[in-house]
Write a protein that holds these residues in place. Structure first.
Motif, PDB file in Angstrom:
ATOM      1  N   ASP A   1      -1.741 -16.905 105.657  1.00 53.13           N
ATOM      2  CA  ASP A   1      -0.401 -16.314 105.662  1.00 53.13           C
ATOM      3  C   ASP A   1      -0.447 -14.796 105.479  1.00 53.13           C
ATOM      4  OD1 ASP A   1       0.743 -18.796 105.960  1.00 53.13           O
ATOM      5  OD2 ASP A   1       1.001 -19.107 103.804  1.00 53.13           O
ATOM      6  N   PHE A   2      -1.494 -14.307 104.817  1.00 50.21           N
ATOM      7  CA  PHE A   2      -1.594 -12.886 104.513  1.00 50.21           C
ATOM      8  C   PHE A   2      -2.138 -12.092 105.697  1.00 50.21           C
ATOM      9  CE2 PHE A   2      -3.652  -9.166 102.577  1.00 50.21           C
ATOM     10  CZ  PHE A   2      -2.616  -8.687 101.803  1.00 50.21           C
ATOM     11  N   MET A   3      -3.110 -12.636 106.406  1.00 52.23           N
ATOM     12  CA  MET A   3      -3.751 -11.914 107.501  1.00 52.23           C
ATOM     13  C   MET A   3      -2.800 -11.507 108.615  1.00 52.23           C
ATOM     14  SD  MET A   3      -6.825 -11.087 106.991  1.00 52.23           S
ATOM     15  CE  MET A   3      -8.328 -11.448 106.103  1.00 52.23           C
ATOM     16  N   PRO A   4      -1.855 -12.351 109.060  1.00 47.87           N
ATOM     17  CA  PRO A   4      -0.950 -11.921 110.129  1.00 47.87           C
ATOM     18  C   PRO A   4      -0.077 -10.725 109.773  1.00 47.87           C
ATOM     19  CG  PRO A   4      -0.914 -14.304 109.918  1.00 47.87           C
ATOM     20  CD  PRO A   4      -1.671 -13.782 108.743  1.00 47.87           C
ATOM     21  N   LEU A   5      -0.007 -10.365 108.491  1.00 47.11           N
ATOM     22  CA  LEU A   5       0.800  -9.231 108.059  1.00 47.11           C
ATOM     23  C   LEU A   5       0.015  -7.923 108.079  1.00 47.11           C
ATOM     24  CD1 LEU A   5       2.511 -10.942 104.978  1.00 47.11           C
ATOM     25  CD2 LEU A   5       3.355 -10.797 107.323  1.00 47.11           C
TER      26      LEU A   5
ATOM     27  N   CYS B   1      -2.725  -5.131 110.233  1.00 47.93           N
ATOM     28  CA  CYS B   1      -3.235  -4.697 111.528  1.00 47.93           C
ATOM     29  C   CYS B   1      -4.695  -5.131 111.664  1.00 47.93           C
ATOM     30  CB  CYS B   1      -3.105  -3.177 111.672  1.00 47.93           C
ATOM     31  SG  CYS B   1      -4.129  -2.232 110.522  1.00 47.93           S
ATOM     32  N   TYR B   2      -5.268  -4.903 112.832  1.00 44.55           N
ATOM     33  CA  TYR B   2      -6.636  -5.373 113.072  1.00 44.55           C
ATOM     34  C   TYR B   2      -7.623  -4.729 112.103  1.00 44.55           C
ATOM     35  CZ  TYR B   2     -11.126  -6.074 115.342  1.00 44.55           C
ATOM     36  OH  TYR B   2     -12.423  -6.401 115.594  1.00 44.55           O
ATOM     37  N   SER B   3      -7.523  -3.423 111.893  1.00 43.40           N
ATOM     38  CA  SER B   3      -8.468  -2.727 111.025  1.00 43.40           C
ATOM     39  C   SER B   3      -8.355  -3.199 109.589  1.00 43.40           C
ATOM     40  CB  SER B   3      -8.231  -1.218 111.101  1.00 43.40           C
ATOM     41  OG  SER B   3      -9.071  -0.530 110.205  1.00 43.40           O
ATOM     42  N   CYS B   4      -7.135  -3.364 109.090  1.00 41.09           N
ATOM     43  CA  CYS B   4      -6.958  -3.814 107.704  1.00 41.09           C
ATOM     44  C   CYS B   4      -7.395  -5.264 107.537  1.00 41.09           C
ATOM     45  CB  CYS B   4      -5.502  -3.635 107.280  1.00 41.09           C
ATOM     46  SG  CYS B   4      -5.003  -1.897 107.130  1.00 41.09           S
ATOM     47  N   ARG B   5      -7.329  -6.056 108.590  1.00 42.17           N
ATOM     48  CA  ARG B   5      -7.870  -7.415 108.511  1.00 42.17           C
ATOM     49  C   ARG B   5      -9.372  -7.380 108.288  1.00 42.17           C
ATOM     50  NH1 ARG B   5      -4.887 -11.272 113.061  1.00 42.17           N
ATOM     51  NH2 ARG B   5      -2.752 -10.635 112.595  1.00 42.17           N
ATOM     52  N   VAL B   6     -10.034  -6.473 109.000  1.00 38.28           N
ATOM     53  CA  VAL B   6     -11.481  -6.330 108.813  1.00 38.28           C
ATOM     54  C   VAL B   6     -11.797  -5.897 107.386  1.00 38.28           C
ATOM     55  CG1 VAL B   6     -13.530  -5.073 109.591  1.00 38.28           C
ATOM     56  CG2 VAL B   6     -11.821  -5.810 111.257  1.00 38.28           C
ATOM     57  N   THR B   7     -10.973  -5.020 106.824  1.00 38.17           N
ATOM     58  CA  THR B   7     -11.192  -4.569 105.453  1.00 38.17           C
ATOM     59  C   THR B   7     -10.982  -5.692 104.455  1.00 38.17           C
ATOM     60  OG1 THR B   7     -10.507  -2.310 106.018  1.00 38.17           O
ATOM     61  CG2 THR B   7     -10.433  -2.927 103.699  1.00 38.17           C
ATOM     62  N   VAL B   8      -9.892  -6.449 104.613  1.00 41.61           N
ATOM     63  CA  VAL B   8      -9.561  -7.505 103.662  1.00 41.61           C
ATOM     64  C   VAL B   8     -10.584  -8.640 103.721  1.00 41.61           C
ATOM     65  CG1 VAL B   8      -7.810  -9.254 103.115  1.00 41.61           C
ATOM     66  CG2 VAL B   8      -7.123  -6.920 103.613  1.00 41.61           C
TER      67      VAL B   8
ATOM     68  N   GLU C   1       4.506 -12.115 100.083  1.00 46.04           N
ATOM     69  CA  GLU C   1       5.223 -13.371  99.831  1.00 46.04           C
ATOM     70  C   GLU C   1       6.628 -13.325 100.417  1.00 46.04           C
ATOM     71  OE1 GLU C   1       6.339 -16.268  96.035  1.00 46.04           O
ATOM     72  OE2 GLU C   1       5.509 -14.269  95.720  1.00 46.04           O
ATOM     73  N   HIS C   2       7.279 -12.156 100.277  1.00 49.73           N
ATOM     74  CA  HIS C   2       8.629 -12.010 100.813  1.00 49.73           C
ATOM     75  C   HIS C   2       8.639 -12.172 102.334  1.00 49.73           C
ATOM     76  CE1 HIS C   2      12.670 -10.411 101.400  1.00 49.73           C
ATOM     77  NE2 HIS C   2      12.165  -9.510 102.243  1.00 49.73           N
ATOM     78  N   ARG C   3       7.693 -11.520 103.005  1.00 50.33           N
ATOM     79  CA  ARG C   3       7.644 -11.619 104.468  1.00 50.33           C
ATOM     80  C   ARG C   3       7.256 -13.015 104.918  1.00 50.33           C
ATOM     81  NH1 ARG C   3       4.709  -6.002 106.530  1.00 50.33           N
ATOM     82  NH2 ARG C   3       5.996  -4.546 105.334  1.00 50.33           N
ATOM     83  N   SER C   4       6.352 -13.665 104.201  1.00 47.07           N
ATOM     84  CA  SER C   4       5.948 -15.023 104.571  1.00 47.07           C
ATOM     85  C   SER C   4       7.126 -15.986 104.456  1.00 47.07           C
ATOM     86  CB  SER C   4       4.796 -15.482 103.675  1.00 47.07           C
ATOM     87  OG  SER C   4       3.670 -14.647 103.834  1.00 47.07           O
ATOM     88  N   ARG C   5       7.925 -15.815 103.431  1.00 44.80           N
ATOM     89  CA  ARG C   5       9.103 -16.684 103.271  1.00 44.80           C
ATOM     90  C   ARG C   5      10.134 -16.438 104.369  1.00 44.80           C
ATOM     91  NH1 ARG C   5      10.188 -16.559  96.695  1.00 44.80           N
ATOM     92  NH2 ARG C   5       8.343 -17.799  96.102  1.00 44.80           N
ATOM     93  N   ARG C   6      10.275 -15.183 104.763  1.00 49.08           N
ATOM     94  CA  ARG C   6      11.208 -14.892 105.851  1.00 49.08           C
ATOM     95  C   ARG C   6      10.734 -15.515 107.161  1.00 49.08           C
ATOM     96  NH1 ARG C   6      15.129 -11.039 105.491  1.00 49.08           N
ATOM     97  NH2 ARG C   6      14.910 -10.661 107.733  1.00 49.08           N
TER      98      ARG C   6
END
Length: 507
Positions: free
Chosen positions: A455-459, A461-468, A486-491
């Motif tokens: 749920d967190f990864m789709p929020l 960008c590509y570069s920040c996904r690589v970092t996380v 959490e707020h965006r995932s619930r929306r």
């Protein structure tokens, strides 16, 4: 024959060196040159100062981003580039200065000692030295510990419209209006109806108002240390540190009413960042990360007026005119070349520049040609999906055309599915459902406060996904990031539930 040729070559080199030492200034043709910036560009001390000052003010005047009377926050690190920038602002705000600057400055220094493992005594010594330097500027300044990011509100990750959007064609009218106000203040001051404080406020000299700096709570320092420890590589730590630093600067600017933030990156630093960001998958955001202005936040714009200066020019200016700098160790201090992508890019550029003096300028001019195809910043653009960390528009909605990205997504999905099936087969279904990340589907009341990775990864960008991916625990991230996730995932979940009742966008 070879020995004779070698000797002639050495004599020729010595002759060229003697000719360079005896050169005159290329501008005034009279003074003796004290430095050579590029091949053939020899300057005396006076002409070099005029050249340096003119380049700074011409950069601001050409772009017309900073309007008269605006509050501008100067991001200060103590290094050579930001120190030279503050020196230029000081001289540009003088009463009798030609092409005078007309904004109201303030200075921000972020204490990152906890990230480098410094003791509180070392941090106090650095802050004390920094205060001595900043008091001499007579500008209001703020010294903030990096740990404060763990107490930021969730609203810092939300873009906003500019408070007073102004178009470039109204810049001359704004200057004329500001000059008229100055003349009115000056006439009132001469007639005795206003005191000198009014004029001082117009030019930004209100004295050094020092914000109180005290030791941050231990739990915040521990949280910052745990977050950096959870990152497996120095590359990920530096990227996280950059994102958190940007969030803190944005929060201070919004809280104190600054609409612009001046950053002191030189063209050498931007050339290094360009190569590092390409390696990290941030090619889509190069115009924002390396351009003169960065308007990703909407109401606060990042400005880089030192981007035309090379590190050599800045170093000579600070040395010739006694600009004081403060050295504070960072996470990259004394690190090996291959310790991170950022450090490796810097080493590559520096070594190449030593043998080929046009390396930095070539890379920098390439970044100048990059641009983002986007419409004017409007209200509908504020609500676009943005990355939780870097706050850029998401670059992952590319459909099936980007085969490499889609292949990576499919591979990750299959891997997670395989791990989930193995966990279900080897564990008790009535226990530890939260650890498998399935509690939300099975029982919403059992849901953990930490969003699942899928749920967190789709929020991001590509570069920040690589970092996380290099972060072992999402719970180590600051609370405001997790709350916004959490707020965006619930929306998204809510929209999915009521999707059949919504009208199509084309209707």
């Amino acid at each position: 024959m070879c020995e004779v040729e070698d000797g002639d070559y050495v004599d020729l080199g010595k002759k060229e060196k003697r000719e360079r030492l005896g050169r005159t200034c290329m501008k005034c043709k009279e003074g003796a040159a004290v430095l050579i910036i590029r091949v053939g560009d020899a300057f005396c001390k006076s002409c070099f100062k005029d050249y340096f000052v003119h380049k700074f003010r011409a950069m601001l005047g050409k772009n017309r981003v900073v309007y008269p009377g605006e509050k501008v926050l100067l991001a200060y690190s103590g290094g050579p580039s930001s120190s030279a920038m503050i020196q230029q602002v000081q001289e540009g705000l003088g009463r009798d200065t030609p092409k005078k600057l007309r904004f109201v400055p303030g200075i921000l220094f972020i204490d990152e000692g906890a990230a480098c493992g410094q003791s509180w005594e070392q941090r106090e010594q650095n802050v004390s030295e920094m205060q001595q330097v900043l008091r001499k500027t007579n500008f209001p300044f703020h010294i903030v510990p990096l740990e404060q990011v763990f107490s930021l509100p969730r609203s810092v990750l939300q873009s906003a419209l500019p408070v007073n959007p102004k178009r470039a064609e109204n810049y001359k009218q704004a200057v004329d209006r500001f000059l008229g106000q100055q003349r009115a203040h000056r006439e009132d001051e001469l007639s005795g109806t206003a005191d000198g404080l009014a004029q001082l406020r117009v030019t930004g000299y209100e004295g050094g108002n020092v914000s109180g700096y005290s030791r941050p709570p231990t739990q915040l320092t521990s949280a910052l240390t745990d977050m950096l420890r959870s990152a497996r590589t120095l590359t990920a730590k530096l990227e996280l540190l950059q994102s958190l630093r940007s969030h803190l600067i944005l929060h201070v600017a919004r809280t104190c009413g600054y609409s612009k933030v001046m950053s002191g990156e030189s063209c050498t630093r931007l050339a290094v960042r360009l190569l590092a960001n390409i390696s990290l998958g941030r090619g889509a955001f190069l115009p924002l990360d390396t351009g003169f202005s960065d308007d990703r936040y909407g109401d606060v714009v990042i400005v880089r007026p030192m981007r035309e200066y090379s590190l050599k020019e800045i170093s000579f200016y600070n040395r010739l005119f006694n600009v004081q700098t403060v050295f504070i160790p960072t996470m990259e201090t004394k690190a090996p070349e291959n310790s991170s992508i950022q450090h490796l890019s810097e080493s590559f550029i520096t070594k190449l520049q030593a043998d080929f003096p046009s390396t930095v300028s070539t890379v920098y001019r390439t970044s100048e040609k990059l641009n983002i195809s986007r419409t004017e910043f409007a209200e509908e653009n504020v609500h676009q999906e943005r990355c939780l960390l870097c706050m850029c528009n998401l670059d992952t909605g590319v459909g099936e055309a980007a085969s490499a990205f889609c292949a990576t997504q499919v591979s990750q999905h299959l891997s997670q599915k395989s791990l989930r099936n193995n966990a279900v087969a080897t564990s008790d279904p009535d226990q530890q459902c939260c650890n498998r990340g399935e509690c939300y589907e099975r029982s919403p009341s059992c849901s953990s406060s930490v969003p699942r990775t899928q749920d967190f990864m789709p929020l991001l960008c590509y570069s920040c996904r690589v970092t996380v991916k290099d972060v072992t625990s999402l719970s180590a991230l600051p609370p405001y990031v997790m709350q916004e996730a959490e707020h965006r995932s619930r929306r998204v979940e809510m929209r999915r539930e009521i999707q059949e009742f919504l009208l199509d966008e084309g209707c």
